[in-house]
Design an enzyme around this catalytic site. Structure first.
Site, PDB file in Angstrom:
ATOM      1  N   ARG A  10      18.524  83.057  30.840  1.00 37.72           N
ATOM      2  CA  ARG A  10      19.094  84.213  31.556  1.00 37.72           C
ATOM      3  C   ARG A  10      18.698  84.158  33.038  1.00 37.72           C
ATOM      4  NH1 ARG A  10      15.544  89.682  30.606  1.00 37.72           N
ATOM      5  NH2 ARG A  10      13.516  88.699  30.268  1.00 37.72           N
ATOM      6  N   GLU A  58      30.855  98.848  28.525  1.00 32.36           N
ATOM      7  CA  GLU A  58      31.155  97.416  28.462  1.00 32.36           C
ATOM      8  C   GLU A  58      32.632  97.114  28.296  1.00 32.36           C
ATOM      9  OE1 GLU A  58      26.950  98.182  27.342  1.00 32.36           O
ATOM     10  OE2 GLU A  58      28.877  98.987  26.641  1.00 32.36           O
ATOM     11  N   PHE A  83      26.767  93.550  23.050  1.00 33.99           N
ATOM     12  CA  PHE A  83      27.773  94.416  23.659  1.00 33.99           C
ATOM     13  C   PHE A  83      28.984  93.627  24.155  1.00 33.99           C
ATOM     14  CE2 PHE A  83      23.641  96.617  24.935  1.00 33.99           C
ATOM     15  CZ  PHE A  83      23.550  97.278  23.721  1.00 33.99           C
ATOM     16  N   HIS A 109      20.542  87.718  25.928  1.00 32.64           N
ATOM     17  CA  HIS A 109      19.841  88.363  24.806  1.00 32.64           C
ATOM     18  C   HIS A 109      20.567  88.145  23.479  1.00 32.64           C
ATOM     19  CE1 HIS A 109      18.069  90.225  28.311  1.00 32.64           C
ATOM     20  NE2 HIS A 109      17.132  90.782  27.574  1.00 32.64           N
ATOM     21  N   ASP A 117      13.393  94.167  20.228  1.00 31.36           N
ATOM     22  CA  ASP A 117      14.553  95.057  20.331  1.00 31.36           C
ATOM     23  C   ASP A 117      15.199  95.307  18.977  1.00 31.36           C
ATOM     24  OD1 ASP A 117      14.061  95.149  22.992  1.00 31.36           O
ATOM     25  OD2 ASP A 117      15.852  94.073  23.638  1.00 31.36           O
ATOM     26  N   ARG A 167      16.847  85.183  26.170  1.00 31.56           N
ATOM     27  CA  ARG A 167      15.808  86.027  26.764  1.00 31.56           C
ATOM     28  C   ARG A 167      14.479  85.284  26.879  1.00 31.56           C
ATOM     29  NH1 ARG A 167      13.492  91.645  24.026  1.00 31.56           N
ATOM     30  NH2 ARG A 167      12.121  92.265  25.733  1.00 31.56           N
TER      31      ARG A 167
END
Length: 313
Positions: A10, A58, A83, A109, A117, A167
């Site tokens: 990322r 999104e 998303f 991610h 998460d 990530r």
């Protein structure tokens, strides 16, 4: 690989956008209130007039990106994989895929390594969803060098692209002389007993597994398959013919991802046994990324075990 430099892809994504922005004036970046996490904030600081925060919306961001692409701009839309591929699937399919617009989606991610998460954010279905959209190119880089080159390659090609970035920091094993090409796989280690085809952060694990297998007298061909669609069919079929057995490894569900793409290809053209290593038909859960990857078998140790089992050793 403790002494090897590690970079989260990322971060590579954000750095590549900033570098590209200096020479590509038609490049614009969109984000959904996650610029700090997706690292598009790196581009935002350098080119604030070409960065657009669409908020936690999104689906709307994808539509905005589609509109910008019709004006001669090349939009990169970024958010978490859950998303980008999940919440905005209808817009990606109908607004970008159906008219085949020149929009690039940078999804961060992805996979189990999102860690704490939890299951709601651990998207292990994005490859499958994006592969089903006609004309969509689907890619996942293995390290920093490949990720940065992938972003530039995506900019240079015409048409919709979905890229997944991680990530967690992962080992950098490519040299700066590496040349990435969309749709082409890469043989990292030659071998004749079995071919291990991996993508994304599973590639370094496959490399480690290859070393362990060599110590056990097993010659494994290690292949980095950064482009999941279009798949490098020539390289896969060559591996099927010359090795006779294949193991696929991905931080994604075993349903609909790299493994199934390989299975579909070889079953029709050169049937050989294929063992798919990935997330089985289950959701993830919260926990440290490294522990989760090991628990779900996304590690060199399990690759070695499953390969030996496939070979009957």
């Amino acid at each position: 690989m403790a002494d090897v430099k590690k970079v989260a892809t990322r971060d590579s994504y954000g750095n590549a956008l900033k570098e590209l922005g200096a020479v590509a004036e038609n490049l614009v970046v969109l984000d959904a209130d996650l610029a700090g996490a997706t690292k598009t904030g790196t581009f935002q600081k350098a080119y604030p007039d070409r960065h657009f925060d669409c908020g936690i919306a999104e689906a709307n961001m994808i539509n905005v990106a589609a509109g910008l692409s019709t004006m001669g701009l090349v939009p990169f839309a970024a958010t978490f994989a859950m998303f980008a591929a999940g919440r905005a699937y209808e817009q990606v399919r109908n607004t970008i895929g159906y008219p085949h617009l020149n929009v690039k989606i940078g999804a961060t991610h992805g996979g189990i390594s999102v860690g704490e998460d939890g299951a709601s954010h651990q998207c292990c279905e994005d490859f499958a969803l994006m592969r089903t959209i006609p004309g969509m190119t689907v890619m996942c880089p293995a390290d920093d060098v490949e990720a940065r080159q992938m972003v530039k390659a995506a900019y240079e090609m015409e048409g919709p692209v979905y890229m997944r970035f991680g990530r967690a920091a992962t080992p950098v094993f490519h040299g700066e002389d590496f040349k990435f090409e969309i749709g082409k796989g890469e043989v990292l280690q030659d071998g004749a007993d079995v071919a291990i085809i991996a993508t994304g952060i599973m590639v370094p694990e496959a490399i480690e597994a290859g070393k362990a297998l060599a110590e056990a007298g097993i010659s494994a061909r290690i292949i980095n398959m950064a482009t999941i669609k279009p798949l490098d069919g020539e390289l896969v079929l060559k591996a099927a013919r010359e090795c006779g057995k294949i193991v696929t490894v991905e931080e994604h569900s075993v349903i609909g991802g790299l493994g199934e793409a390989v299975c579909a290809l070889v079953s029709e053209n050169c049937p050989v046994p294929v063992k798919r290593i990935g997330v089985n038909d289950e959701f993830g859960h919260s926990g440290p990324a490294a522990a989760l990857l090991e628990q779900f078998g996304l590690c060199a140790k399990n690759i070695v075990e499953q390969t030996k089992k496939l070979l009957g050793k």
